[in-house]
Design a protein around this motif. Structure first.
Motif, PDB file in Angstrom:
ATOM      1  N   THR A 128      24.462  27.226  33.408  1.00 50.52           N
ATOM      2  CA  THR A 128      24.840  26.509  34.629  1.00 50.52           C
ATOM      3  C   THR A 128      24.505  27.253  35.906  1.00 50.52           C
ATOM      4  OG1 THR A 128      27.090  27.428  34.585  1.00 50.52           O
ATOM      5  CG2 THR A 128      26.723  25.328  33.426  1.00 50.52           C
ATOM      6  N   GLY A 129      24.316  28.568  35.860  1.00 51.35           N
ATOM      7  CA  GLY A 129      23.960  29.341  37.040  1.00 51.35           C
ATOM      8  C   GLY A 129      25.122  29.709  37.937  1.00 51.35           C
ATOM      9  N   THR A 130      26.346  29.409  37.518  1.00 54.97           N
ATOM     10  CA  THR A 130      27.523  29.682  38.346  1.00 54.97           C
ATOM     11  C   THR A 130      27.877  31.164  38.344  1.00 54.97           C
ATOM     12  OG1 THR A 130      28.917  29.152  36.448  1.00 54.97           O
ATOM     13  CG2 THR A 130      28.508  27.394  38.042  1.00 54.97           C
ATOM     14  N   MET A 131      28.669  31.574  39.344  1.00 59.03           N
ATOM     15  CA  MET A 131      29.077  32.973  39.485  1.00 59.03           C
ATOM     16  C   MET A 131      30.559  33.055  39.800  1.00 59.03           C
ATOM     17  SD  MET A 131      27.957  35.676  42.486  1.00 59.03           S
ATOM     18  CE  MET A 131      29.352  35.266  43.555  1.00 59.03           C
ATOM     19  N   PHE A 132      31.259  34.019  39.195  1.00 62.13           N
ATOM     20  CA  PHE A 132      32.628  34.281  39.648  1.00 62.13           C
ATOM     21  C   PHE A 132      32.607  35.503  40.564  1.00 62.13           C
ATOM     22  CE2 PHE A 132      32.373  35.761  35.154  1.00 62.13           C
ATOM     23  CZ  PHE A 132      32.519  37.134  35.321  1.00 62.13           C
ATOM     24  N   THR A 133      33.575  35.569  41.477  1.00 61.95           N
ATOM     25  CA  THR A 133      33.559  36.564  42.541  1.00 61.95           C
ATOM     26  C   THR A 133      34.212  37.876  42.116  1.00 61.95           C
ATOM     27  OG1 THR A 133      35.687  35.902  43.458  1.00 61.95           O
ATOM     28  CG2 THR A 133      33.732  34.701  44.223  1.00 61.95           C
ATOM     29  N   LYS A 134      34.048  38.871  42.956  1.00 58.12           N
ATOM     30  CA  LYS A 134      34.625  40.189  42.710  1.00 58.12           C
ATOM     31  C   LYS A 134      36.148  40.106  42.624  1.00 58.12           C
ATOM     32  CE  LYS A 134      32.652  43.515  44.843  1.00 58.12           C
ATOM     33  NZ  LYS A 134      32.182  44.479  45.889  1.00 58.12           N
ATOM     34  N   ASP A 135      36.772  39.356  43.529  1.00 53.47           N
ATOM     35  CA  ASP A 135      38.235  39.225  43.497  1.00 53.47           C
ATOM     36  C   ASP A 135      38.697  38.548  42.210  1.00 53.47           C
ATOM     37  OD1 ASP A 135      38.483  40.464  45.935  1.00 53.47           O
ATOM     38  OD2 ASP A 135      38.711  38.604  47.088  1.00 53.47           O
ATOM     39  N   GLU A 136      37.991  37.498  41.812  1.00 51.12           N
ATOM     40  CA  GLU A 136      38.352  36.802  40.578  1.00 51.12           C
ATOM     41  C   GLU A 136      38.208  37.737  39.375  1.00 51.12           C
ATOM     42  OE1 GLU A 136      37.057  32.195  41.618  1.00 51.12           O
ATOM     43  OE2 GLU A 136      35.518  33.660  41.074  1.00 51.12           O
ATOM     44  N   TRP A 137      37.131  38.500  39.362  1.00 43.76           N
ATOM     45  CA  TRP A 137      36.885  39.425  38.256  1.00 43.76           C
ATOM     46  C   TRP A 137      37.952  40.518  38.200  1.00 43.76           C
ATOM     47  CZ3 TRP A 137      35.060  41.034  33.861  1.00 43.76           C
ATOM     48  CH2 TRP A 137      34.864  42.394  33.621  1.00 43.76           C
ATOM     49  N   GLU A 138      38.266  41.110  39.324  1.00 41.44           N
ATOM     50  CA  GLU A 138      39.232  42.206  39.343  1.00 41.44           C
ATOM     51  C   GLU A 138      40.620  41.726  38.937  1.00 41.44           C
ATOM     52  OE1 GLU A 138      38.895  43.934  43.224  1.00 41.44           O
ATOM     53  OE2 GLU A 138      37.015  44.971  42.739  1.00 41.44           O
ATOM     54  N   ALA A 139      40.983  40.525  39.352  1.00 36.09           N
ATOM     55  CA  ALA A 139      42.272  39.961  38.945  1.00 36.09           C
ATOM     56  C   ALA A 139      42.303  39.735  37.442  1.00 36.09           C
ATOM     57  CB  ALA A 139      42.530  38.658  39.687  1.00 36.09           C
ATOM     58  N   PHE A 140      41.165  39.401  36.868  1.00 36.06           N
ATOM     59  CA  PHE A 140      41.072  39.155  35.433  1.00 36.06           C
ATOM     60  C   PHE A 140      41.092  40.452  34.627  1.00 36.06           C
ATOM     61  CE2 PHE A 140      38.267  39.054  31.719  1.00 36.06           C
ATOM     62  CZ  PHE A 140      38.876  38.071  30.947  1.00 36.06           C
ATOM     63  N   ILE A 141      40.163  41.344  34.887  1.00 38.06           N
ATOM     64  CA  ILE A 141      39.991  42.522  34.043  1.00 38.06           C
ATOM     65  C   ILE A 141      41.209  43.432  34.106  1.00 38.06           C
ATOM     66  CG2 ILE A 141      38.813  43.885  35.825  1.00 38.06           C
ATOM     67  CD1 ILE A 141      38.064  43.846  32.024  1.00 38.06           C
ATOM     68  N   SER A 142      41.937  43.427  35.205  1.00 37.05           N
ATOM     69  CA  SER A 142      43.111  44.287  35.333  1.00 37.05           C
ATOM     70  C   SER A 142      44.254  43.852  34.430  1.00 37.05           C
ATOM     71  CB  SER A 142      43.589  44.314  36.788  1.00 37.05           C
ATOM     72  OG  SER A 142      44.021  43.028  37.212  1.00 37.05           O
ATOM     73  N   LYS A 143      44.190  42.607  33.932  1.00 37.94           N
ATOM     74  CA  LYS A 143      45.269  42.075  33.103  1.00 37.94           C
ATOM     75  C   LYS A 143      44.884  41.914  31.630  1.00 37.94           C
ATOM     76  CE  LYS A 143      47.502  39.482  36.869  1.00 37.94           C
ATOM     77  NZ  LYS A 143      46.575  39.889  37.935  1.00 37.94           N
ATOM     78  N   VAL A 144      43.632  42.190  31.293  1.00 38.02           N
ATOM     79  CA  VAL A 144      43.203  42.076  29.900  1.00 38.02           C
ATOM     80  C   VAL A 144      43.772  43.239  29.091  1.00 38.02           C
ATOM     81  CG1 VAL A 144      41.223  42.080  28.336  1.00 38.02           C
ATOM     82  CG2 VAL A 144      41.081  40.869  30.509  1.00 38.02           C
ATOM     83  N   PRO A 145      44.374  42.970  27.928  1.00 38.16           N
ATOM     84  CA  PRO A 145      44.888  44.068  27.096  1.00 38.16           C
ATOM     85  C   PRO A 145      43.792  45.088  26.787  1.00 38.16           C
ATOM     86  CG  PRO A 145      45.665  41.950  26.278  1.00 38.16           C
ATOM     87  CD  PRO A 145      44.663  41.651  27.335  1.00 38.16           C
ATOM     88  N   SER A 146      44.157  46.343  26.738  1.00 36.34           N
ATOM     89  CA  SER A 146      43.175  47.417  26.562  1.00 36.34           C
ATOM     90  C   SER A 146      42.535  47.420  25.182  1.00 36.34           C
ATOM     91  CB  SER A 146      43.836  48.778  26.819  1.00 36.34           C
ATOM     92  OG  SER A 146      44.910  48.990  25.909  1.00 36.34           O
ATOM     93  N   ASP A 147      43.116  46.702  24.224  1.00 33.39           N
ATOM     94  CA  ASP A 147      42.537  46.657  22.882  1.00 33.39           C
ATOM     95  C   ASP A 147      41.681  45.406  22.657  1.00 33.39           C
ATOM     96  OD1 ASP A 147      44.629  44.857  22.899  1.00 33.39           O
ATOM     97  OD2 ASP A 147      45.468  45.492  20.973  1.00 33.39           O
TER      98      ASP A 147
END
Length: 366
Positions: free
Chosen positions: A170-189
């Protein structure tokens, strides 16, 4: 066709659909007796590869009878230097597909879950099927990744999450803010694979460069390729960057000599010619603007794209439009296999190829 051996298959293999590549130029020429064909279906680099890459390959032709360097030593060190990472943090494969699949094979199996977005690269779902894991497809938002929904889809059974930024098809992109909010909450395992096959084409300050987060998130793997901006698609070369331990597991399982000698030689030369990459990106921006201007003029709906392609909608006439394009020697990519039957994905080609498509589509729409 008689199925003599289907009963011997592992159960997870029976449901896998065979990958159907875009129609080859030679096949279309034979089918419609065409002398001119513009292939805009596979997101290839219309400029080909850097002249320095071609010369590097020519200089090594005498070594064709030798096995390649199984450790890709020179390439690994050149890439590590370019990325400002350690050599032990980089692994190479026969295209990024191999790398993406290896992650699933190493970290997931029956009873586990692999999470990915709707309308994302097909290899994510296929990788889950291959290893017998449950594929969890999260509904897209605006044709792109809904990161909050993907985060909610993670359960104790989740082993891998695949994300593409920009997304294919689709060519879409998610932003830096969206990414940081996501990766900071993903379990470390949970292993997060950030597929950045098209990152070189992005010209947006809100883009999140995955390499900037590896030190803070050891569970992150960044996937990239030489097939697009570097123009080495025929040599099949992709790579992963991540924590030394994760890369060690990748190197343990990857096949011996999985990266051929000429791919290694070409990649070393390609890394050193960033002027060619810039030329490619500028060329793509110009071609994209050309396409979008025509789509706007002809009232053709499209999905804004950050890659080297764009998805255009032709509604219930999509199949008819595709067939007419083929008859005129223009190959695009129908997306019915991605549950997007009203869309064609059109790669940015050379100026000549772009004009060929524009002329045909303008005539068709009139």
């Amino acid at each position: 066709m008689t199925k003599l051996f289907e009963k011997l298959l592992q159960p997870q293999i029976t449901g896998i659909q065979t990958y159907v590549p875009g129609k080859p130029i030679s096949e279309l020429q034979r089918e419609y007796n065409l002398s001119r064909v513009s292939k805009l279906a596979s997101n290839e680099n219309p400029l080909g590869a850097s002249p320095k890459v071609l010369q590097a390959i020519r200089d090594q032709l005498a070594d064709i009878g030798r096995y390649p360097d199984g450790s890709a030593y020179y390439l690994t060190h050149e890439m590590a230097k370019f990325l400002n990472r350690e050599p032990e943090e980089v692994a190479f494969g026969n295209g990024s597909n191999e790398m993406l699949e290896l992650v699933a094979r190493i970290f997931a199996g029956p009873g586990d879950e692999i999470v990915y977005s709707q309308y994302a690269f097909a290899i994510y779902a296929i990788s889950a099927q291959i290893v017998g894991a449950k594929g969890v497809e999260v509904p897209a938002k605006g044709w792109g990744h809904d990161l909050p929904a993907i985060l909610k889809a993670i359960t104790p059974k989740t082993k891998v999450v695949y994300l593409a930024n920009p997304n294919n098809p689709t060519g879409t992109m998610f932003t830096k803010d969206e990414w940081e909010a996501f990766i900071s909450k993903v379990p470390s395992d949970v292993i997060v694979v950030l597929d950045e096959a098209y990152f070189e084409y992005v010209n947006d300050t809100d883009y999140a460069n995955g390499l900037e987060y590896i030190d803070d998130y050891p569970n992150l793997l960044v996937s990239r390729t030489f097939s697009k901006a570097y123009g080495l698609a025929s040599l099949r070369l992709g790579y992963l960057v991540g924590h030394k331990e994760l890369i060690g597991y990748i190197n343990k399982l990857r096949a011996p000599f999985n990266v051929n000698h000429y791919a290694q030689v070409a990649a070393v030369a390609a890394i050193k010619d960033q002027n060619f990459v810039k030329k490619t990106v500028d060329y793509n921006l110009s071609g994209m603007a050309q396409f979008l201007a025509v789509f706007d003029k002809l009232n053709i709906d499209y999905i804004p794209s950050y890659g080297n392609f764009v998805c255009a909608s032709f509604g219930d006439k999509t199949n008819e439009v595709n067939q007419e394009l083929l008859k005129k020697g223009v190959i695009t990519r129908p997306l019915a296999g991605y549950a997007m039957p009203e869309y064609l994905r059109i790669s940015i080609g050379s100026s000549t190829e772009n004009q060929h498509f524009i002329s045909v589509i303008t005539s068709l729409m009139k």
